[in-house]
Design an enzyme around this catalytic site. Structure first.
Site, PDB file in Angstrom:
ATOM      1  N   ASP A 178       0.846  -1.177   0.000  1.00 37.55           N
ATOM      2  CA  ASP A 178       0.000   0.000   0.000  1.00 37.55           C
ATOM      3  C   ASP A 178       0.892   1.241   0.000  1.00 37.55           C
ATOM      4  OD1 ASP A 178      -2.337   1.653   0.483  1.00 37.55           O
ATOM      5  OD2 ASP A 178      -1.731   1.722   2.595  1.00 37.55           O
TER       6      ASP A 178
ATOM      7  N   ASP B  21      -0.353   5.056   0.904  1.00 36.36           N
ATOM      8  CA  ASP B  21      -0.647   6.044   1.936  1.00 36.36           C
ATOM      9  C   ASP B  21      -0.576   5.447   3.334  1.00 36.36           C
ATOM     10  OD1 ASP B  21      -1.228   8.359   0.286  1.00 36.36           O
ATOM     11  OD2 ASP B  21      -3.030   7.295  -0.348  1.00 36.36           O
TER      12      ASP B  21
END
Length: 297
Positions: A88, A90
């Site tokens: 991922d 963020d």
């Protein structure tokens, strides 16, 4: 021995007493626990063991550590080093939520950040929440994206993680519910082979308030994991996934080593492995890499 318990802390945060207490606690429950092996002095060490399930060993170690800021991850001794990384972006590879930071330039950061928080904790449907938040930014000058990028910071260990895994033959991909404007730049900066994310629609130098279709959500992250594994002829056990939000949970649970990184409560509660204290170097130690093998990136 068939299993490894890895203790990981911020640099300087792990001591011999932590290892000895953990080993003794494992042995007190009847486990066969081997001699601790330092991967990085005062940062990470392995304790090989047999005779307990991974979940039991983690629980016993956590209790023995008595609140010390030390992460505990259990892995099978065989196949520790993963050949596929899916991360991922963020609040994982970068320290911020880029959409929230864009919103600051529209005077909407607190409002949008609250929607983000609820979405990442699984309280709101990801797609619905994304469309709502982007819609609130209609008309915002694209200069806000550049200003957000200028302030975006990498999480500690991100470049080392990707450089080291790449050098050891792993395919590394960034998969994000965020936006290509950022994932492309982060991928180039960190060294990912590929990036997958959403697209912000722009017209006449301003955000239209719309997201391009198809939207990359929780199901799409899991599908990306499965597709990349198939393309590289790898079982899912050979994959490492890492993320912090509810839209990461499916890929975290499907991978051989799925790690919740400083994760939202709903994710931390459901993941088999967590990093709450160490930075992303911890993902290398969990795979058995020694400090001397870690590349700077």
């Amino acid at each position: 021995m068939s299993q490894i318990l890895t203790l990981i802390a911020a640099a300087g945060g792990l001591g011999q007493p932590h290892l000895l207490r953990t080993r003794a606690a494992l042995q007190a429950l009847g486990a066969d626990a081997g001699t601790p092996d330092w991967l990085s002095p005062e940062e990470a060490a392995d304790i090989p063991f047999d005779g307990l399930a991974a979940e039991q060993a983690i629980a016993v170690a956590t209790q023995a550590l008595d609140g010390a800021p030390v992460d505990v991850i259990a892995t099978a001794a065989e196949g520790r080093r993963k050949r596929l990384l899916l991360a991922d972006m963020d609040s994982t590879i970068v320290t911020s939520e880029t959409l929230d930071e864009i919103a600051a330039f529209a005077g909407l950061k607190e409002r949008i950040a609250e929607i983000t928080r609820r979405s990442m904790n699984g309280e709101l449907d990801f797609r619905t929440a994304l469309v709502e938040r982007v819609g609130m930014l209609a008309g915002l000058d694209v200069a806000a994206l550049e200003r957000t990028w200028a302030a975006t910071e990498l999480t500690g260990g991100a470049q080392e993680l990707v450089a080291t895994m790449r050098a050891n033959g792993a395919h590394c991909a960034l998969v994000s519910g965020g936006f290509t404007f950022f994932t492309g730049r982060v991928a180039d900066l960190v060294g990912f082979h590929a990036h997958y994310s959403n697209t912000l629609e722009i017209a006449d130098g301003r955000l239209t308030g719309k997201v391009g279709e198809p939207i990359l959500d929780r199901d799409a992250k899991l599908a990306t994991l499965k597709r990349l594994a198939a393309e590289h002829a790898l079982p899912l056990d050979a994959a490492l996934t890492v993320g912090d939000g509810a839209n990461d949970l499916a890929m975290i649970q499907a991978a051989g080593l799925g790690v919740a990184f400083r994760a939202k409560p709903v994710v931390a509660a459901a993941a088999r492995a967590k990093l709450d204290h160490a930075d992303l170097r911890g993902l290398l130690f969990a795979q058995g890499y020694r400090a001397a093998e870690i590349l700077a990136g």
